[in-house]
Design an enzyme around this catalytic site. Structure first.
Site, PDB file in Angstrom:
ATOM      1  CE  LYS A  74      83.271 136.699 -21.809  1.00  0.00           C
ATOM      2  NZ  LYS A  74      84.540 136.091 -21.398  1.00  0.00           N
TER       3      LYS A  74
ATOM      4  NE  ARG B 176      79.036 131.317 -18.354  1.00  0.00           N
ATOM      5  CZ  ARG B 176      80.286 131.394 -17.922  1.00  0.00           C
ATOM      6  NH1 ARG B 176      80.990 130.317 -17.746  1.00  0.00           N
ATOM      7  NH2 ARG B 176      80.811 132.556 -17.640  1.00  0.00           N
TER       8      ARG B 176
ATOM      9  NE  ARG C 125      89.547 139.291 -15.057  1.00  0.00           N
ATOM     10  CZ  ARG C 125      88.753 138.524 -15.796  1.00  0.00           C
ATOM     11  NH1 ARG C 125      88.169 138.998 -16.876  1.00  0.00           N
ATOM     12  NH2 ARG C 125      88.534 137.264 -15.461  1.00  0.00           N
TER      13      ARG C 125
ATOM     14  NE  ARG D 224      86.329 139.293 -12.106  1.00  0.00           N
ATOM     15  CZ  ARG D 224      85.888 139.160 -13.343  1.00  0.00           C
ATOM     16  NH1 ARG D 224      85.801 140.208 -14.146  1.00  0.00           N
ATOM     17  NH2 ARG D 224      85.531 137.977 -13.800  1.00  0.00           N
TER      18      ARG D 224
ATOM     19  NE  ARG E  76      85.437 131.924 -14.416  1.00  0.00           N
ATOM     20  CZ  ARG E  76      85.924 133.166 -14.497  1.00  0.00           C
ATOM     21  NH1 ARG E  76      86.884 133.565 -13.696  1.00  0.00           N
ATOM     22  NH2 ARG E  76      85.440 134.007 -15.379  1.00  0.00           N
TER      23      ARG E  76
END
Length: 189
Positions: A14, A89, A128, A134, A145
Site C-alpha cells: 500500500k 478498519r 521491510r 520499523r 497484525r
C-alpha cells in the site's frame, strides 16, 4: 474530488503504490499508520495511548482514529483528493468516513484491495523490517497484525462491495505492473 481507499494487509504494498499514485494524480496520502507513528515519535498524549495499543498488537479505538483522520483531511481544504491507507478498519469507521466526506460534499470514489497471500506478506515484512527497522514489523507483532487483517479487518470489504465501489487487484507481481492496474481503476473516475 478523487477519494480512494487502498486496502490490504501489512506488507501488501500500500505504501509503495500510494507514493506512485500521489505523484501521478496529485492526491494527498493519509496513512493512519504514519499518523500513529508521528504521534508516537513526538510523544503526544495520543501517541502514548497508540503506542501502548500497538505494542499489544491491538487496533486503535475508532474514535481516536476518526478524530485524527478528520483533522488531517481538514488540513488540506483544496486537495484534488485523498488516498486513505489503513483506514477504515471497521464498518463503523467506514460509515463515519462516508458521513464525514458527505459533510464535505464528496465521497469515496473507489476502494482498491491488494490481494497478497500470508506467506508472501511474511517475506515482504521481514525484508521491510531489515531495511527500515520499523518497530511494528517485528515478527510476533506483524503476525498478529496479519491475523487481525484476515480475521477482522477484511470484513469491511463487503460494505464497499454493496456500494459497487470495490476492485480487487492481485498484489503479487512487479511494482509497475500492479501500478498499471491501479491506474486503470483510478482513470475510470
Amino acid at each position: 474530488m478523487l477519494n480512494f481507499v487502498l486496502f490490504g494487509p501489512p506488507g501488501a504494498g500500500k505504501g509503495t503504490q500510494s507514493e506512485k499514485l500521489i505523484e501521478k494524480y496529485q492526491l494527498i496520502h493519509i496513512s493512519t499508520g504514519d499518523l500513529f507513528r508521528s504521534h508516537i515519535k513526538n510523544q503526544t498524549a495520543l501517541g502514548q495511548k497508540v503506542s501502548a495499543l500497538i505494542a499489544e498488537g491491538q487496533l486503535v479505538p475508532d474514535g481516536i482514529t476518526i478524530d485524527m483522520l478528520e483533522e488531517e483531511v481538514n488540513k488540506s481544504p483544496n486537495a484534488k483528493g485523498f488516498i486513505f491507507d489503513g483506514f477504515p478498519r471497521t464498518i463503523p469507521q467506514a460509515i463515519a468516513l462516508d458521513e464525514f466526506l458527505e459533510q464535505k460534499g464528496t465521497s469515496i470514489s473507489a476502494v482498491i484491495a491488494l490481494d497478497v497471500d500470508q506467506e508472501e506478506l511474511k517475506k515482504r515484512v521481514a525484508q521491510r523490517q531489515k531495511e527500515s527497522g520499523r518497530v511494528d514489523d517485528q515478527a510476533d507483532k506483524i503476525q498478529k497484525r496479519i491475523e487481525e487483517y484476515f480475521t477482522k479487518i477484511i470484513h469491511v470489504l463487503p460494505y464497499y462491495e454493496e456500494q459497487n465501489k470495490l476492485t480487487k487487484i492481485n498484489g503479487i507481481g512487479s511494482i509497475e505492473g500492479i501500478f498499471d492496474e491501479l491506474c486503470a481503476v483510478v482513470d475510470q473516475y
